[in-house]
Design a protein around this motif. Structure first.
Motif, PDB file in Angstrom:
ATOM      1  N   UNK A  46       0.829  -1.036  -0.394  1.00  0.00           N
ATOM      2  CA  UNK A  46       0.272   0.401  -0.272  1.00  0.00           C
ATOM      3  C   UNK A  46       0.752   1.719  -0.227  1.00  0.00           C
ATOM      4  N   UNK A  47       1.836   1.186   0.913  1.00  0.00           N
ATOM      5  CA  UNK A  47       2.064   1.902   1.041  1.00  0.00           C
ATOM      6  C   UNK A  47       3.375   2.488   0.270  1.00  0.00           C
ATOM      7  N   UNK A  48       4.547   1.985  -0.825  1.00  0.00           N
ATOM      8  CA  UNK A  48       4.627   1.745  -2.059  1.00  0.00           C
ATOM      9  C   UNK A  48       3.949   1.946  -3.108  1.00  0.00           C
ATOM     10  N   UNK A  50       0.409   2.954  -3.747  1.00  0.00           N
ATOM     11  CA  UNK A  50      -0.262   3.926  -3.462  1.00  0.00           C
ATOM     12  C   UNK A  50      -1.917   4.321  -4.379  1.00  0.00           C
ATOM     13  N   UNK A  51      -2.117   2.835  -4.556  1.00  0.00           N
ATOM     14  CA  UNK A  51      -2.838   2.454  -5.157  1.00  0.00           C
ATOM     15  C   UNK A  51      -4.384   3.179  -4.819  1.00  0.00           C
ATOM     16  N   UNK A  52      -5.076   4.088  -6.038  1.00  0.00           N
ATOM     17  CA  UNK A  52      -6.600   4.590  -5.810  1.00  0.00           C
ATOM     18  C   UNK A  52      -7.666   3.410  -5.260  1.00  0.00           C
ATOM     19  N   UNK A  53      -8.250   4.331  -5.199  1.00  0.00           N
ATOM     20  CA  UNK A  53      -9.513   2.797  -5.148  1.00  0.00           C
ATOM     21  C   UNK A  53      -9.909   2.061  -5.983  1.00  0.00           C
ATOM     22  N   UNK A  54      -9.553   2.927  -6.998  1.00  0.00           N
ATOM     23  CA  UNK A  54      -9.977   2.459  -9.047  1.00  0.00           C
ATOM     24  C   UNK A  54      -9.580   0.719  -8.794  1.00  0.00           C
ATOM     25  N   UNK A  55      -7.862   0.821  -8.560  1.00  0.00           N
ATOM     26  CA  UNK A  55      -7.103  -0.033  -8.575  1.00  0.00           C
ATOM     27  C   UNK A  55      -6.855  -0.794  -8.307  1.00  0.00           C
ATOM     28  N   UNK A  56      -6.983  -0.481  -6.963  1.00  0.00           N
ATOM     29  CA  UNK A  56      -7.133  -1.229  -5.014  1.00  0.00           C
ATOM     30  C   UNK A  56      -7.995  -2.107  -5.662  1.00  0.00           C
ATOM     31  N   UNK A  57      -9.354  -2.291  -5.856  1.00  0.00           N
ATOM     32  CA  UNK A  57     -10.425  -2.595  -6.400  1.00  0.00           C
ATOM     33  C   UNK A  57      -9.852  -3.427  -7.693  1.00  0.00           C
ATOM     34  N   UNK A  58      -8.972  -3.922  -7.915  1.00  0.00           N
ATOM     35  CA  UNK A  58      -9.253  -4.744  -9.406  1.00  0.00           C
ATOM     36  C   UNK A  58      -7.430  -5.375  -9.030  1.00  0.00           C
ATOM     37  N   UNK A  60      -6.610  -5.774  -5.999  1.00  0.00           N
ATOM     38  CA  UNK A  60      -6.170  -7.223  -4.025  1.00  0.00           C
ATOM     39  C   UNK A  60      -6.781  -8.404  -4.585  1.00  0.00           C
ATOM     40  N   UNK A  61      -8.132  -7.999  -5.325  1.00  0.00           N
ATOM     41  CA  UNK A  61      -8.113  -9.603  -5.741  1.00  0.00           C
ATOM     42  C   UNK A  61      -7.327 -10.789  -6.630  1.00  0.00           C
ATOM     43  N   UNK A  62      -7.043 -10.037  -7.109  1.00  0.00           N
ATOM     44  CA  UNK A  62      -5.207 -10.652  -8.302  1.00  0.00           C
ATOM     45  C   UNK A  62      -4.404 -11.141  -7.239  1.00  0.00           C
ATOM     46  N   UNK A  63      -4.021  -9.705  -5.908  1.00  0.00           N
ATOM     47  CA  UNK A  63      -3.190 -10.013  -4.888  1.00  0.00           C
ATOM     48  C   UNK A  63      -3.540 -11.292  -4.020  1.00  0.00           C
ATOM     49  N   UNK A 126      -4.878  -5.187 -16.329  1.00  0.00           N
ATOM     50  CA  UNK A 126      -5.633  -4.550 -15.528  1.00  0.00           C
ATOM     51  C   UNK A 126      -5.476  -3.499 -14.901  1.00  0.00           C
ATOM     52  N   UNK A 127      -4.122  -3.049 -15.213  1.00  0.00           N
ATOM     53  CA  UNK A 127      -3.960  -2.159 -14.229  1.00  0.00           C
ATOM     54  C   UNK A 127      -2.883  -1.362 -14.619  1.00  0.00           C
ATOM     55  N   UNK A 128      -1.644  -1.818 -15.547  1.00  0.00           N
ATOM     56  CA  UNK A 128      -0.391  -0.902 -16.315  1.00  0.00           C
ATOM     57  C   UNK A 128       1.077  -1.362 -16.454  1.00  0.00           C
TER      58      UNK A 128
END
Length: 161
Positions: A46-48, A50-58, A60-63, A126-128
């Motif tokens: 999270x600290x490194x 710094x995912x946006x809410x939209x990015x986090x939604x995509x 964390x399930x993959x993680x 899904x992100x970049x």
């Protein structure tokens, strides 16, 4: 109980039963350490990243899928390490065992790398590529830390007591 035992517990997040030689209090302590390690890992990501809410939604399930698969590999790795250490302690480490363990180690390393690459591709999609690179860098550096910690505690191949 040595650092190697603690690392083995960290490596085996899916192991549900306490090892026979570890009493319940020590096992519970090591489980707590593993939980703290995993929490610290999520905090670091999270600290490194710094995912946006939209990015986090995509992301964390993959993680979580990655961690679940990594946990399965970690159980095999912990068993291999335990077998290696035990064979040194009881004097059964011979050419045949060395060949078998080396082959299984290579297979495990390939599986870890394949999993990391598969997860990188999914995150990139899904992100970049940059976000996938951040994930890759974090996982690689943590992997190095764990590998070095284990290596520092391992007997040398062929070392006699």
């Amino acid at each position: 109980l040595g650092l190697l035992a603690a690392v083995l517990v960290l490596l085996s997040p899916l192991a549900s039963a306490a090892p026979a030689e570890v009493d319940d209090n020590i096992y519970n302590y090591l489980q707590l350490m593993r939980s703290d390690f995993n929490s610290a890992k999520v905090e670091l990501i999270n600290r490194i990243m710094k995912l946006s809410a939209e990015e986090a939604q995509k992301f964390w399930p993959l993680y979580r899928e990655y961690e679940n698969d990594l946990g399965k590999l970690a159980v095999s790795r912990a068993e291999l390490i335990s077998e290696f250490v035990q064979s040194h302690q009881n004097g059964t480490f011979d050419n045949s065992r060395a060949e078998d363990i080396a082959g299984r180690w290579f297979k495990g390393q390939r599986a870890r790398l394949d999993l990391l690459e598969k997860s990188h591709r999914k995150i990139k999609k899904v992100l970049s590529p940059i976000r996938a690179g951040q994930f890759l860098q974090i996982e690689h550096q943590l992997g190095i830390f764990i590998d070095m910690t284990i290596a520092a505690e391992m007997p040398l191949v062929g070392e006699q007591k």
